[in-house]
Design an enzyme around this catalytic site. Structure first.
Site: not given
Ligand SMILES: [Zn+2]
Length: 347
Positions: A160, A310
């Protein structure tokens, strides 16, 4: 005579006590402590002290000199918590100390040698992991996808908050060499700032969903301003679509935070909403060795499903190859989610 000296002393001490009230050291400490205490991404978000919150407040009414003074005083491992905000295009021109802080972090990251974390064979022939596709049909998948309906031994890697100017591509290189495909949930402002990186993600066969425009807590925003929350979803999605020239009907709520209205809106837009059932805790574990230890513990539970990373964090880049080796050692297959094309769109 004495009287005037007293006045001068009072004036001086008042001035110095005003100068001492820099609110940022305390705010940064509150952020670090809330991060260390939180057990989940949602709990961390609810603290009100995420770097996102702090920098948003700074942008609204901040003093750059004071904020810099506080940031410069942090040791690099603490400063790393704020790196994504320092790198964000939203804050780019606001802090005179930004470049030197990012330089300090670069030196910090350079000291980690991840080849010592796990014995990864150097022979590229040994770097292979099975890669499967899981087709998701947005017209029939109404509920939020948390495990992806995967079977034992299957894991879907999701990343993400990118695309990042350098780290996303380094992760792509690792995935390419291991034959792994993943699902990325990009932020609108990031895809807008660097569409070429998004296109490289797509070109390597990965799937790309959206993740709002700039990562607010959407239910909290919706309580104050519902149209603004819905616009975050739309704007993020359109920015990703504009960057890659393709529309994946995949969405992930920032922090996994949603409410009934927002979830219904996302479904009504024809989007499938993804959560995760394994959190790498990379938002908290900034030391690559600690992150990898946590990942080993997660994998040792033997659950199938969706794992959250991430691609904006350096520690994620540093552990990715050892992590793939751990998957291989445990005979996992990786899974990428792909949308079923609606019959109207098929050639
Ligand atoms: Zn996020």
């Amino acid at each position: 005579m004495f009287k005037s000296i007293t006045v001068v002393i009072i004036a001086a001490s008042t001035a110095s006590s005003f100068a001492a009230v820099n609110p940022y050291p305390m705010a940064l400490r509150a952020s670090l402590s809330a991060n260390a205490k939180s057990q989940s991404l949602n709990e961390w978000e609810s603290s009100g002290f995420t770097p996102h919150d702090l920098f948003a407040r700074f942008r609204a009414q901040g003093n750059a000199a004071e904020f810099c003074e506080a940031l410069v005083a942090l040791p690099p491992r603490d400063l790393a918590l704020f790196e994504a905000e320092l790198e964000s295009p939203l804050n780019q021109r606001l802090l005179p100390c930004r470049d030197s802080l990012l330089g300090k972090l670069e030196n910090h990251w350079n000291q980690f040698n991840t080849t010592t974390l796990l014995d990864v064979p150097t022979d590229p022939e040994a770097h292979r992991l099975p890669s499967l596709e899981k087709v998701v049909d947005p017209t029939t998948t109404r509920a939020t996808v948390a495990t992806g309906g995967l079977e034992k031994g299957e894991i879907a890697i999701t990343l993400d908050d990118g695309p990042h100017p350098t780290r996303t591509r380094r992760i792509l290189e690792i995935f390419k060499s291991w034959g792994v495909r993943a699902t990325f949930f990009e932020l609108g402002f990031q895809a807008h700032a660097r569409p070429k990186v998004s296109r490289d993600v797509l070109a390597q066969g990965h799937s790309i969903g959206s993740h709002s425009w700039d990562h607010p807590n959407l239910p909290a925003l919706a309580e104050k301003d519902l149209p603004a929350a819905l616009a975050q979803i739309d704007r993020g999605r359109k920015a990703v679509e504009a960057a890659i020239g393709e529309n994946f009907p995949f969405f992930r709520f920032p922090y996994g935070a949603t409410n009934e209205i927002l979830s219904k809106y996302v479904t009504d837009q024809g989007l499938v909403s993804f959560l995760w059932n394994m959190d790498s805790m990379d938002w908290k574990l900034r030391d690559p060795a600690e992150l990898l230890k946590g990942l080993a513990a997660i994998l040792d539970q033997g659950k199938p499903g969706i794992i959250l990373f991430h691609d904006i964090h350096e520690q994620d880049v540093l552990v990715m190859e050892p992590f793939l080796q751990m998957l291989k050692d445990r005979a996992y297959s990786t899974v990428v989610f792909v949308p079923r094309k609606s019959p109207a769109l098929l050639p």
